[in-house]
Design an enzyme around this catalytic site. Structure first.
Site, short mmCIF file in Angstrom:
data_model
loop_
_atom_site.label_atom_id
_atom_site.label_comp_id
_atom_site.label_asym_id
_atom_site.label_seq_id
_atom_site.Cartn_x
_atom_site.Cartn_y
_atom_site.Cartn_z
N ASN A 199 -26.48 -16.97 -50.13
CA ASN A 199 -25.97 -17.28 -51.38
C ASN A 199 -25.44 -16.23 -52.34
O ASN A 199 -25.55 -15.10 -51.61
CB ASN A 199 -28.17 -16.95 -51.68
CG ASN A 199 -27.80 -17.42 -53.63
OD1 ASN A 199 -26.75 -16.63 -54.19
ND2 ASN A 199 -28.92 -16.77 -53.77
N CYS A 226 -26.58 -16.31 -60.93
CA CYS A 226 -26.12 -17.55 -60.29
C CYS A 226 -26.02 -19.26 -61.21
O CYS A 226 -24.98 -20.01 -60.64
CB CYS A 226 -28.03 -18.56 -59.03
SG CYS A 226 -27.94 -17.33 -58.19
N HIS A 251 -25.06 -25.73 -56.21
CA HIS A 251 -25.36 -24.11 -55.26
C HIS A 251 -25.97 -23.71 -54.68
O HIS A 251 -27.38 -24.12 -54.49
CB HIS A 251 -25.95 -22.83 -56.87
CG HIS A 251 -26.71 -21.33 -56.63
ND1 HIS A 251 -26.09 -20.40 -56.21
CD2 HIS A 251 -27.66 -20.31 -56.59
CE1 HIS A 251 -25.97 -19.73 -55.89
NE2 HIS A 251 -27.58 -19.77 -55.77
O1 UT7 Z 1 -29.67 -18.25 -56.21
C1 UT7 Z 1 -31.20 -18.22 -57.22
C2 UT7 Z 1 -32.60 -19.10 -56.84
N1 UT7 Z 1 -32.68 -18.34 -55.43
C3 UT7 Z 1 -33.81 -19.30 -55.02
O2 UT7 Z 1 -34.43 -20.09 -55.50
C4 UT7 Z 1 -34.77 -18.69 -53.54
C5 UT7 Z 1 -35.59 -19.62 -53.65
N2 UT7 Z 1 -36.72 -18.93 -52.61
C6 UT7 Z 1 -36.24 -19.17 -51.14
O3 UT7 Z 1 -35.23 -19.30 -50.81
C7 UT7 Z 1 -37.58 -18.79 -49.86
O4 UT7 Z 1 -39.21 -18.16 -50.76
C8 UT7 Z 1 -37.40 -17.58 -49.47
C9 UT7 Z 1 -36.19 -17.99 -48.27
C10 UT7 Z 1 -37.20 -16.25 -50.26
C11 UT7 Z 1 -38.26 -17.07 -48.19
O5 UT7 Z 1 -38.98 -18.35 -47.54
P1 UT7 Z 1 -40.76 -18.76 -47.83
O6 UT7 Z 1 -40.90 -20.26 -47.16
O7 UT7 Z 1 -40.92 -19.14 -49.05
O8 UT7 Z 1 -41.64 -17.73 -46.82
P2 UT7 Z 1 -42.60 -17.07 -47.80
O9 UT7 Z 1 -41.85 -15.81 -49.06
O10 UT7 Z 1 -43.54 -17.37 -48.04
O11 UT7 Z 1 -43.19 -16.01 -46.84
C12 UT7 Z 1 -43.70 -16.55 -45.22
C13 UT7 Z 1 -44.16 -15.85 -44.81
C14 UT7 Z 1 -44.46 -14.10 -44.82
O12 UT7 Z 1 -45.40 -13.79 -43.81
P3 UT7 Z 1 -46.92 -14.44 -44.23
O13 UT7 Z 1 -47.51 -13.57 -45.42
O14 UT7 Z 1 -47.08 -15.64 -43.92
O15 UT7 Z 1 -47.31 -13.55 -42.99
C15 UT7 Z 1 -43.35 -12.87 -45.01
O16 UT7 Z 1 -43.71 -11.57 -45.01
O17 UT7 Z 1 -42.46 -15.15 -44.14
C16 UT7 Z 1 -42.42 -13.91 -43.87
N3 UT7 Z 1 -41.32 -12.58 -44.06
C17 UT7 Z 1 -40.22 -13.03 -42.75
N4 UT7 Z 1 -40.82 -12.91 -41.82
C18 UT7 Z 1 -39.15 -13.15 -40.61
C19 UT7 Z 1 -40.75 -13.51 -45.14
N5 UT7 Z 1 -39.18 -12.74 -45.42
C20 UT7 Z 1 -38.76 -12.38 -43.11
C21 UT7 Z 1 -37.93 -12.59 -42.58
N6 UT7 Z 1 -38.36 -12.52 -41.50
N7 UT7 Z 1 -36.64 -12.34 -43.41
#
Ligand code: UT7
Length: 324
Positions: A281, A111, A251
């Site tokens: 993204n 990225c 980005h």
């Molecule tokens: O471009 C390069 C750089 N990229 C990045 O820096 C990406 C950085 N990371 C992110 O943008 C975020 O971490 C994400 C958008 C990928 C995820 O967001 P988050 O707030 O960190 O969510 P999480 O992974 O902690 O998941 C929270 C909950 C989980 O459920 P439990 O364990 O709390 O029951 C996941 O299973 O949300 C669940 N979850 C979803 N629910 C509905 C994960 N993905 C989804 C989804 N829809 N698509």
């Protein structure tokens, strides 16, 4: 001094909305919007490749610069989704635009790749070794996205952006670029398959090794801290204060990352350019697409201090300070 003299971008017409994704994986429009700021993203039709998107964006940048393709000395494309492992997408692009005099190569910095490519181009222009360089960020991330994995497939889209850089004091001067990497985090954001470590095989396909994998939470924190520190370092190094920045073009990986960074920098959100809602993204294409849209929307005025900043796989991060 190296300056941006032409800008162009291209987004494929097909739209994949959050509601479309609701039908593919266990997710909701509300979750995606709240956690990422993304509403929809663009996806290429079958048979369209990274150099095809790059061609559309490049032809616009070439026209904007008022040059012909034959004047280009060098093409640098940043991509993690090249047409082939080799030849480079830059060579494919060279053929498609008729840049017969150019040398052409790709770079891989995920990225952050566009900022890396811009920095390389800037050095060639400033040293006098090249006069006209085409710098491109182009991605077909839909080709490496696992549409059965809800934690990643909601994020990515396709697109391309390009700039022409030349030595021109009247145009948008690249004052400084700063690049950084930390390979100890190589496995935090990765496509494990298809290279020399896990070459393509029935097993690699069955294990879904050819798709993007990441540790989202870890990346989230690393992105905010590294981007914030780099913006502060870059402005101070060039004798400015963070408050002097007129527009940050970051980005587009997650709206919450952009918001948290702006808060840490004590800058209002009006000073950040955001279009993640429309495209998701697009990896190395996101910064040049955003530059083009910011220009078209009248967000960039002559004399403005503009900061490009990106963060991604490698890990890599980079900034570019531009006097518009
Ligand atoms: O471009 C390069 C750089 N990229 C990045 O820096 C990406 C950085 N990371 C992110 O943008 C975020 O971490 C994400 C958008 C990928 C995820 O967001 P988050 O707030 O960190 O969510 P999480 O992974 O902690 O998941 C929270 C909950 C989980 O459920 P439990 O364990 O709390 O029951 C996941 O299973 O949300 C669940 N979850 C979803 N629910 C509905 C994960 N993905 C989804 C989804 N829809 N698509």
């Amino acid at each position: 001094m190296a300056s941006i003299t032409g800008i162009g971008s291209y987004l494929p017409g097909k739209i994949l909305t959050n509601h479309d994704l609701e039908k593919m994986v266990d997710t909701t429009d509300e979750w995606i919007l709240q956690r990422t700021g993304i509403r929809e993203r663009r996806i290429v039709e079958n048979g369209v490749s990274t150099s095809d998107l790059a061609t559309h964006a490049s032809l616009k940048a070439i026209e904007d610069a008022g040059i012909s393709a034959e004047e280009i000395d060098m093409i640098i494309t940043s991509t993690i989704t090249p047409d082939y492992l080799f030849p480079s997408s830059s060579c494919c692009l060279q053929k498609q635009i008729g840049a017969t005099r150019a040398c052409a190569f790709d770079i891989s910095a995920a990225c952050s790749g566009f900022v890396y490519a811009l920095s390389i181009g800037q050095s060639f222009i400033n040293s006098g070794a090249a006069k006209t360089i085409l710098v491109v960020g182009s991605e077909c991330l839909s080709k490496i996205t696992d549409y059965t994995d809800r934690s990643t497939c909601i994020l990515f889209g396709d697109g391309a952006g390009a700039v022409v850089i030349q030595n021109d004091k009247e145009k948008h001067q690249i004052l400084d670029t700063n690049l950084a990497s930390d390979g100890t985090y190589a496995d935090v954001l990765i496509i494990p398959g298809g290279g020399s470590r896990h070459s393509a095989s029935m097993e690699s396909v069955q294990k879904r090794l050819h798709y993007i994998q990441f540790k989202g939470k870890e990346l989230f924190k690393l992105a905010i801290n590294n981007i914030t520190n780099l913006v502060i370092e870059t402005t101070r190094k060039n004798g400015f204060d963070v408050q002097d920045i007129d527009l940050i073009i970051p980005h587009q990986s997650n709206l919450r990352i952009i918001e948290a960074t702006m808060e840490k920098l004590k800058l209002p959100m009006e000073k950040a350019f955001v279009n993640i809602d429309k495209y998701g993204n697009t990896s190395s294409a996101s910064v040049p697409i955003a530059i083009d849209e910011a220009q078209q929307e009248g967000r960039l005025k002559k004399g403005d201090l503009v900061m490009l900043v990106a963060f991604g796989g490698g890990l890599t991060w980079g900034s570019s300070l531009i006097k518009w």
